[in-house]
Write an enzyme that holds these catalytic residues in place. Structure first.
Site, PDB file in Angstrom:
ATOM      1  N   THR A  13       0.831  -1.198   0.000  1.00 55.65           N
ATOM      2  CA  THR A  13       0.000   0.000   0.000  1.00 55.65           C
ATOM      3  C   THR A  13       0.864   1.245   0.000  1.00 55.65           C
ATOM      4  O   THR A  13       2.038   1.214   0.371  1.00 55.65           O
ATOM      5  CB  THR A  13      -0.887   0.060   1.249  1.00 55.65           C
ATOM      6  N   ASP A  14       0.269   2.363  -0.381  1.00 59.76           N
ATOM      7  CA  ASP A  14       0.870   3.649  -0.092  1.00 59.76           C
ATOM      8  C   ASP A  14       0.660   3.918   1.398  1.00 59.76           C
ATOM      9  O   ASP A  14      -0.193   3.293   2.046  1.00 59.76           O
ATOM     10  CB  ASP A  14       0.230   4.746  -0.940  1.00 59.76           C
ATOM     11  N   CYS A  15       1.420   4.828   1.939  1.00 60.75           N
ATOM     12  CA  CYS A  15       1.386   5.087   3.380  1.00 60.75           C
ATOM     13  C   CYS A  15       0.018   5.619   3.806  1.00 60.75           C
ATOM     14  O   CYS A  15      -0.443   6.640   3.294  1.00 60.75           O
ATOM     15  CB  CYS A  15       2.484   6.073   3.760  1.00 60.75           C
ATOM     16  N   GLY A  16      -0.625   4.915   4.729  1.00 57.36           N
ATOM     17  CA  GLY A  16      -1.910   5.352   5.250  1.00 57.36           C
ATOM     18  C   GLY A  16      -3.104   4.958   4.409  1.00 57.36           C
ATOM     19  O   GLY A  16      -4.240   5.341   4.731  1.00 57.36           O
ATOM     20  N   ALA A  17      -2.913   4.185   3.357  1.00 61.16           N
ATOM     21  CA  ALA A  17      -4.021   3.864   2.455  1.00 61.16           C
ATOM     22  C   ALA A  17      -5.059   2.960   3.112  1.00 61.16           C
ATOM     23  O   ALA A  17      -6.265   3.100   2.852  1.00 61.16           O
ATOM     24  CB  ALA A  17      -3.491   3.213   1.182  1.00 61.16           C
TER      25      ALA A  17
END
Length: 764
Positions: A292-296
């Site tokens: 994932t992208d960060c915080g997704a």
């Protein structure tokens, strides 16, 4: 422990290791923690944090993000950060602890940001991807990627979160600079070059790193160019445009995919089983891992609101096909509980663990997890890498205007005034995702021009005039006086993606860098910095108008991360050079172009509109695009456009055969001659237009390009091979087909300057 035996196959080693792992150790492999929080720098070395040591003993640490990353977010500065050698030593220390203090000795996967160079102190800062796209030179980009891989792997980074393969629809988006183009074919070519350059022949070599293609998918098509906003598109557009570069990257062998923040048709990409399982794994055969992208995953609960709580969000992402979470917050806090609640199965966790372990074995981490600090010290920032950066910056700059052949400038003793907010601020020309830099490492435009004229009788004057965003005009008088003393002015305008590195602005009277707080930032571009229009920020236009009143020759150099719409500049400047964010060697490259030591060859990878109200405006719009009362839909500068100091003539387009049946291929050829007086490089572009089709098609589509170099008077024949892939579409059943009918084949220097002829497809 058979998994330690290098003579066994990767599959055998993975299966053996998986059978030995506890559920806690498996979940640990799915978590990527923030690497810069695993150690403390003290005195002459580093010590490991208590948090990291506990994580190793409890779960084992599967992956670390940005261990060597330095920027205001990580709060790592030039003073607190590590040199290339120290970074390699720190990574070895972290790795050694993980291998020797975890039950099974599973090595850590170090993931690093490398959008335009490794985001670590000392690494080479290359031009941003938008500049790379402007080179139209995948071979040069592949060389650059090889240099990035060498620098990153020498310090222990094994996977990079690049390239960015998003297709730009609306350049008001702050992340436009991180992308190559508005065109999927051009982006696809760069995707292949990135995989070849970074992954090399073998992943386990000490000069190779795994590639992560991002952001999957549609991230560049958000509402109004707003970061992470919803995306509205049908399956045909998704497959033919946004998914195309990712498919090319997967076919080239990329080992990782990063999900995008956005939703498509109300389904977040991080929980989209169709994208992550059906398309990526089933249809494309992808066998790497998805991160994932960060915080997704957090956004599934708070943002998209498709999950009631953290356990539901973590389970939703894993079931959809996510293998690893950047930051680890949701998987670390909720995945075990989700398993106990029956929201996910042991088999689903195992499948993700297998994907990650497979890449770790392929990278050679189990057999040789450490790096040589002496090699890092020698390779990072090497002179040959600086030369590549300079060449990319030169080829990635686009000459938009050159009235009366003002450029190239002569070294004839004239006085040159270098003016503007981007003339001498180092961070303003580097772009986002850049580490702190010592002043002497970065060559600004002022530095480059001074160096170019050091051995001549010419004099170089300087005044900043104004800042990028600030509305103060206190520097105008000095700038105008400076220009009045000169014979010609080089005005360096544009934008800034500079984070708060402590040098956020300039003294408008002396031109000196000032230490400021965050409120003084000139940043008007970059991640999270989206705009409502594309005019120059602040009072830059007023500065240009004040200097123009002197009646002296005016060269405008744009340094920026997205297209600029300024009709006054287009009309009144004598020459305009679009340099984007050209990296650490940008000043030398721009001076090379201004004085003719390099001939501009960059072509626009993105359309530049006449008015922000035209957006979204791309060259491959559908025919039924409509119109406005106030303006047509023609761009100010079209896709593929770029001038040279020489002239190229196109003649004798020919297609053989002009009638195609079944699987017969055709050859399209054109003669290109350098009709000028200097050597030059030209990008010969191939476009296809399907005149009648069962589903609506774009007016034209880029299907090929070749960059050639010709001496004065030299000519060559450029030939493209046309196959089904160049002519096909997705029919009503979403199947790729080539339909009967007439196609226009266009070959030329841009999307609106070409020769054309017809090609017919007939079914036998």
């Amino acid at each position: 422990m058979r998994y330690r035996n290098p003579s066994l196959s990767t599959a055998e080693r993975v299966a053996d290791l998986l059978g030995l792992m506890s559920i806690e150790e498996k979940i640990g492999q799915l978590i990527q923690l923030f690497g810069w929080k695993t150690f403390h720098k003290n005195g002459g070395g580093v010590s490991l944090s208590d948090f990291f040591q506990e994580e190793v003993k409890r779960y084992g640490v599967g992956s670390l993000y940005g261990t060597l990353r330095a920027d205001p977010w990580t709060e790592v500065t030039l003073e607190t950060g590590m040199s290339p050698r120290e970074g390699a030593e720190a990574v070895n220390l972290i790795q050694k602890y993980a291998v020797e203090h975890s039950r099974l000795g599973i090595p850590i996967l170090f993931g690093e940001e490398c959008s335009h160079g490794h985001m670590a102190i000392g690494a080479t800062v290359f031009p941003v991807p938008l500049s790379i796209g402007s080179t139209w030179n995948p071979a040069l980009y592949e060389r650059m990627c090889r240099a990035v891989a060498v620098e990153t792997r020498s310090q222990g980074g094994a996977v990079t979160y690049s390239p960015v393969l998003d297709i730009v629809r609306d350049p008001r988006w702050g992340r436009t600079e991180e992308n190559f183009s508005e065109d999927p074919f051009l982006v696809g070519e760069m995707a292949v070059a990135a995989v070849r350059g970074m992954q090399g022949d073998r992943l386990d070599r000490k000069d190779s790193i795994g590639v992560t293609l991002k952001h999957f998918v549609g991230y560049g098509a958000s509402e109004g160019g707003r970061n992470g906003a919803p995306v509205h598109m049908g399956l045909r557009e998704l497959h033919e445009i946004d998914l195309l570069p990712f498919r090319r990257g997967v076919e080239a062998g990329a080992v990782s995919i990063m999900t995008a923040y956005n939703e498509i048709d109300s389904t977040p990409c991080t929980s989209n089983q169709y994208l992550l399982r059906d398309v990526l794994r089933r249809d494309w055969g992808f066998n790497g891992f998805v991160i994932t992208d960060c915080g997704a995953i957090n956004m599934l609960e708070r943002g998209h609101n498709v999950a009631a709580n953290g356990e539901d969000a973590a389970a939703m992402a894993l079931r959809a096909g996510v293998d690893m979470e950047m930051s680890g917050v949701m998987f670390r806090g909720h995945l075990f509980k989700a398993l106990n609640r029956g929201l996910i199965t042991q088999e689903e966790i195992d499948a993700s663990v297998v994907s990650i372990l497979t890449v770790k074995f392929r990278l050679g981490l189990f057999d040789d997890p450490y790096v040589n600090p002496e090699q890092a010290e020698m390779l990072i920032g090497a002179a040959e890498h600086k030369e590549i950066a300079r060449k990319v910056a030169a080829e990635g700059s686009v000459l938009l205007k050159n009235d009366k052949r003002l450029l190239p400038l002569a070294r004839d003793g004239r006085r040159i005034a270098v003016i503007g907010p981007n003339a001498d601020l180092i961070y303003n020309q580097l772009g986002d995702y850049t580490s702190p830099q010592p002043r002497e490492k970065v060559v600004t435009v002022l530095d480059g021009i001074r160096a170019k004229l050091a051995d001549s009788e010419g004099d170089v004057l300087y005044a900043p005039g104004c800042r990028v965003k600030d509305v103060s005009e206190e520097g105008f008088d000095q700038a105008v006086a400076c220009a009045a003393e000169a014979d010609i002015t080089v005005l360096v305008l544009g934008g800034s993606s500079a984070r708060d590195f402590g040098e956020g602005t300039i003294d408008l009277r002396t031109g000196a860098s000032l230490v400021t707080d965050r409120t003084a930032s000139d940043m008007d571009c970059g991640e999270g910095i989206d705009r409502a229009d594309l005019h120059l920020s602040g009072v830059q236009l007023k500065l240009a108008q004040a200097i123009h009143k002197l009646g002296k020759p005016l060269v405008v150099v744009y340094i920026n991360g997205r297209p600029i719409i300024e009709p006054w500049v287009d009309e009144h400047a004598d020459a305009i050079l679009e340099a984007w964010y050209p990296g650490q060697e940008g000043g030398h490259a721009i001076a090379d172009l201004l004085f003719g030591d390099a001939n501009p060859s960059g072509k626009l990878p993105i359309s530049i509109p006449r008015h922000a109200g035209q957006l979204p405006l791309v060259y491959n719009n559908k025919r039924t695009r409509g119109r406005y009362l106030e303006t047509d839909m023609k761009p100010r500068y079209p896709f593929g456009y770029g001038m040279s100091y020489t002239e190229f003539k196109y003649e004798h387009l020919r297609i053989q055969p002009i009638d195609l049946t079944d699987d017969v291929i055709a050859k399209a050829s054109v003669d290109v001659m350098n009709a000028g007086e200097v050597e030059g490089a030209e990008v010969v572009q191939l476009y296809i237009s399907d005149l009648v089709s069962s589903v609506t098609r774009p007016e034209q589509e880029l299907k090929g390009f070749k960059k050639i170099v010709l001496q004065p008077g030299e000519s060559t024949t450029v030939t493209f091979t046309l196959s089904a892939e160049h002519l096909q579409l997705l029919d009503a059943s979403m199947q790729p087909v080539v339909e009967e009918g007439e196609f226009l084949v266009r070959i030329g220097s841009s999307s609106d300057c070409y020769l054309e002829d017809s090609l017919f497809v007939r079914k036998s």
